[in-house]
Design an enzyme around this catalytic site. Structure first.
Site, PDB file in Angstrom:
ATOM      1  CD  GLU A 145      -2.691  -1.367   0.074  1.00  0.00           C
ATOM      2  OE1 GLU A 145      -2.731  -0.327  -0.824  1.00  0.00           O
ATOM      3  OE2 GLU A 145      -3.045  -2.488  -0.580  1.00  0.00           O
ATOM      4  CG  HIS A 154      -1.167  -3.986  -8.631  1.00  0.00           C
ATOM      5  ND1 HIS A 154      -2.906  -4.739  -9.081  1.00  0.00           N
ATOM      6  CD2 HIS A 154      -0.899  -3.730  -7.616  1.00  0.00           C
ATOM      7  CE1 HIS A 154      -3.511  -3.444  -7.656  1.00  0.00           C
ATOM      8  NE2 HIS A 154      -2.863  -3.341  -6.971  1.00  0.00           N
ATOM      9  CB  CYS A 179      10.983  -7.226  -8.488  1.00  0.00           C
ATOM     10  SG  CYS A 179       9.864  -5.731  -9.835  1.00  0.00           S
TER      11      CYS A 179
HETATM   12 ZN    ZN Z   1      -2.664  -3.278  -4.957  1.00  0.00          ZN
HETATM   13 ZN    ZN Z   2       7.951  -4.926  -8.922  1.00  0.00          ZN
END
Ligand code: ZN
Ligand code: ZN
Lengths: 204, 450
Positions: A145, A154, A179
Site C-alpha cells: 500500500e 501493480h 523487484c
Molecule cells: Zn495494490
Molecule cells: Zn515489481
C-alpha cells in the site's frame, strides 16, 4: 496468540518519511513488524506514532465494516504530520463501496494509505495460520500500500510485493520485497517528492 | 503493457466512482471519471476508451442510454454495467443491449481482477483481428489500389465482392502479369475465410517430383529423405484459401489426386494411412486456354469443371488503356519513394507512349518499365527518351530487325520456339533444353505472351 494489553510507550514525532499510525488498538508486534519492514526493506525512516481512535463516521452499519476510503480521507484531512506518507493500521475489517473487503487501500500517489489485519489471520480452510505467516502477510500489505502512495502500480514481475493480490493465496505467493524495477521507480518517485522544498526541509 | 489502457468510470455516486477508479489505477490504467452519461459521451469524443464501467441508475440519459450510444458509435469499446444487489434483472437487460459484462456491487476483489483481465484479453483479440483485417486490406491494396477505374476493372471489382462470400471454386483467367494473385488475395480478404491463411502454390515453379509431397505432405520414412512427417500445403490452408497459380501446369496424375480431395474433402499424406480432413476454398489461376486443352484431351475435363465453378477474367492492360496513367503515376511515386529519388512526374508525351504501348507483359511489365525510368532518370520529370527502347522494340518486331544484345537474342529465340510449339511449356522447355521452372522464369522476366 497473545494480545499485548500493555499500553505502548509514548512516541515522539520526529523527522520521518513514513508515519505508521495505529487506528484503535493494534497489537504491538504488528506495529513493530510494519515499522521494521518499511525501514528495513524500503530503507525509509519510519516514525511509529501513538494510536488514535478509529473515526466512527467511517463505520458502515449496513456492512458492519469500516470504509477504507473514508479512513484515508480522514488521515489526509485531519492529521498534519511531520512525514511524507502515512500508513494507518487497524484491526477492524475494512472495505470500500465496490468491494466486499480489502486488505489495504491507497490512492496512486496519495499521501495516506490504510490497512487492516482482520483478514490476514486465516488459513485457506479458515484455520488460524502461524504467527510468522500472519506477520509476514502484514508486512507485505504494508509495503504494497505504501508502494501505491509512491505511484507504484501493480507489477507483473515474478513474486514482487507490488503484484496484485486479491486473495490470501496470492498474498502468500509473493515475497516481501520490491523487484529491481519497482525499487527504481520507488526511489525515482521519492527523489521527485523530496525536490518539493516543503517536504525536503521536514516542515510538512 | 505497451500502451496504457484507458478506462472510464461513469457513476453519479462520487464514492463508487472514486473507489473503482482508484482500484483500476493501481492496475496501471489511465482512468477518467464521469458523473453522467452526457459527460461520458463528451469524453468519448476526445479519447479512446478500452473499457467503460457504467452505472445503470443515473439521472439524465442513464446507463442504458449511454450503453446504446456507446455501442453504436464505439463498437470496440467494452462496456461493463455496474448494478446493485436486487437489480440484477437490469444487468440481464443490459447484456441484451450489448453490454460485455456486469458488476454487482459490492464485488469480491478476486472477481474484479479476473473480470478486468478477461475483458482486456477479449479486447486484445478484437484488436488483433482488426489489425489482421487491416493488414490484409493493405496487402492487396483495396479495389482502388489494385488496378484502376476502367469499366472492365470496375466490373471485376463488383464480381469479386459478389463471389467472394460463396465457397465455390474460382478460376481466374488472365495473361501473365495481369495480377491474378492479387485478385485471388482480394477474394480471400472478402470471404468468410479471411481469418484463415492464404496459401499460394505456383504449380509451374515446383518440380514435378516434389509436387505431391508439397501439396499433400508426407509421413516419416515414406520416401528417402522423409526423415520427419511434414504437413502438406492443403493442411496449412486449413480454414483458409488454397491458391493454385499456373494450374494448367499440373500433371494429369496430380489432377486426379486433387479431384479426389475436392470430392471427398479428405486426403492422405504421402505414405500415410490416416485420412485427413481438408477444409479449404480453392482458387486457381492460369494464363492458358484450358477449355481448348480440355477439348484436345490434354487437361482433364472433370477436374476443369471442379476448379471452374466461377470464372473471373482479368483483362489485359491493352484492353483498359485508360488505367495506364493512373498506374504509371502510382508506380512512379512508389519507386521514387523506395529508391529515394527526386523523380516525381512524367510529361504528356512520355505518358502518351506508355498509353499507346501494347503491354504484352501487362501490369508487371509496366512496373518494370517505370522502375527503370525512375532509376535511370537524371531529372525530376520523366521524358519520352526514357521509353525509347520500348518503341524501338516495336520497330524491330515489325521490321524483322536482327536483335543485337544477348538478351534480345534470347528473347527472340524463346518467343520463336514458343510459337512453334504452340506455347506448350513442356515441349518448348524440351526443345530449349531447360527445365520448365527456368522457362517460366524467363517468360515472366521478359513479359512474353502469346
Ligand atoms: Zn495494490
Ligand atoms: Zn515489481
Amino acid at each position: 496468540m497473545i494480545e499485548h494489553e500493555k499500553k505502548p510507550e509514548p512516541r515522539t514525532p520526529g523527522k520521518a518519511i513514513i508515519a505508521v499510525l495505529p487506528l484503535g488498538r493494534v497489537r504491538e508486534d504488528i506495529l513493530r513488524v510494519v515499522a521494521d519492514g518499511l525501514q528495513g526493506i524500503l530503507r525509509l525512516p519510519v516514525d511509529l506514532r501513538d494510536p488514535i481512535a478509529v473515526p466512527e463516521d467511517a463505520f458502515m452499519e449496513s456492512r458492519n465494516q469500516y470504509n477504507a476510503m473514508a479512513l484515508i480521507k480522514y488521515l489526509d484531512r485531519e492529521l498534519s504530520h511531520n512525514s511524507l506518507k502515512i500508513l494507518g493500521i487497524t484491526a477492524n475489517d475494512i472495505c470500500n463501496p465496490i468491494l466486499t473487503y480489502v486488505f489495504g487501500e491507497a490512492y496512486m500517489g496519495g499521501r495516506s494509505a490504510v490497512m487492516s489485519s482482520a483478514r490476514l489471520k486465516a488459513g485457506l480452510l479458515g484455520e488460524p495460520v502461524s504467527r510468522e505467516q500472519f506477520l509476514d502477510r502484514v508486512v507485505k500489505v504494508a509495503i504494497h500500500e505504501i508502494g501505491h502512495t509512491f505511484n507504484l502500480r501493480h507489477c507483473h514481475t515474478d513474486r514482487c510485493v507490488m503484484r496484485a493480490s486479491n486473495t490470501l493465496l496470492e498474498l502468500d505467493e509473493k515475497l516481501n520485497y520490491l523487484c529491481d524495477y519497482c525499487e527504481i521507480f520507488l526511489f525515482d518517485s521519492l527523489r521527485e517528492a523530496l525536490k518539493d522544498p516543503e517536504v525536503a526541509d521536514g516542515s510538512v | 503493457m505497451s500502451r496504457k489502457n484507458r478506462f472510464m468510470v461513469v457513476d453519479d455516486e462520487l464514492i463508487v466512482r472514486e473507489s473503482l477508479a482508484a482500484w483500476l489505477e493501481q492496475e496501471g490504467a489511465v482512468v477518467d471519471r464521469a458523473e453522467s452519461g452526457e459527460q461520458a459521451l463528451d469524453f468519448m469524443q476526445e479519447n479512446f476508451y478500452d473499457i467503460l464501467f457504467v452505472d445503470i441508475k443515473m439521472p439524465g440519459m442513464g446507463g442504458f442510454g449511454l450503453l446504446e450510444r456507446a455501442k453504436k458509435s464505439f463498437p470496440t469499446t467494452v462496456v461493463v454495467i455496474i448494478t446493485a444487489y436486487g437489480t440484477v434483472d437490469h444487468a440481464v437487460q443490459a447484456m441484451k443491449l450489448g453490454a460485455n459484462d456486469f458488476l454487482v456491487k459490492p464485488f469480491e476483489p478476486e472477481g474484479l481482477g479476473i473480470m478486468v483481465a478477461k475483458l482486456m484479453e477479449h479486447k486484445r483479440l478484437l484488436e488483433e483481428t482488426q489489425y489482421l483485417r487491416d493488414e490484409v486490406t493493405r496487402c492487396w491494396g483495396g479495389p482502388d489500389e489494385i488496378i484502376g477505374q476502367s469499366k472492365p476493372m470496375l466490373e471485376l471489382f463488383d464480381t469479386i465482392k459478389e463471389v467472394a462470400p460463396s465457397e465455390s471454386s474460382i478460376l481466374i483467367l488472365g495473361e501473365t502479369g495481369t495480377g491474378k494473385e492479387l485478385i485471388a488475395r482480394a477474394i480471400h480478404a472478402h470471404s468468410k475465410r479471411m481469418g484463415g491463411p492464404f496459401v499460394p502454390i505456383n504449380c509451374g515453379a515446383i518440380p514435378e517430383s516434389l509436387m505431391e509431397s508439397e501439396i499433400f505432405g508426407h509421413e516419416k520414412g515414406s520416401f528417402t529423405g522423409a526423415v520427419r512427417p511434414k504437413k502438406g500445403l492443403i493442411e496449412v490452408a486449413e480454414n483458409g484459401t488454397l491458391f493454385l497459380d499456373e494450374v494448367g501446369e499440373i500433371t494429369p496424375k496430380m489432377q486426379v489426386d486433387l479431384l479426389r480431395v475436392l470430392q471427398d474433402k479428405l486426403f492422405y499424406r504421402v505414405g500415410g494411412v490416416e485420412p485427413i480432413r481438408a477444409d479449404f476454398r480453392l482458387i486457381s489461376a492460369t494464363h492458358r486456354d484450358l477449355p481448348h486443352e480440355v477439348a484436345q484431351g490434354t487437361f482433364r475435363q472433370d477436374f476443369f469443371y471442379r476448379i471452374n465453378v466461377i470464372t473471373l477474367r482479368v483483362p489485359p492492360l491493352r484492353d483498359r488503356r485508360e488505367d495506364v496513367p493512373l498506374l504509371v503515376t502510382r508506380c512512379l511515386q512508389r519507386f521514387a519513394r523506395e529508391t529515394n529519388r527526386d523523380v516525381d512526374s512524367i510529361n504528356d508525351e512520355a505518358m502518351k507512349i506508355l498509353v499507346e504501348y501494347d503491354w504484352p507483359g501487362n501490369v508487371r511489365e509496366l512496373e518494370n518499365v517505370v522502375e527503370r525510368a525512375v532509376v535511370t532518370s537524371k531529372r525530376r520529370i520523366v521524358t519520352p527518351e526514357a521509353f525509347a527502347y520500348l518503341t524501338g522494340q516495336d520497330i524491330c518486331a515489325g521490321a524483322g530487325f536482327s536483335p543485337r544484345s544477348l538478351e534480345q537474342v534470347e528473347i527472340e529465340h524463346i518467343r520463336r520456339v514458343l510459337e512453334e510449339e504452340e506455347w506448350n511449356i513442356s515441349r518448348t522447355a524440351k526443345v530449349l533444353e531447360v527445365d520448365r521452372t527456368t522457362l517460366h522464369k524467363k517468360i515472366r522476366k521478359y513479359g512474353l505472351n502469346r
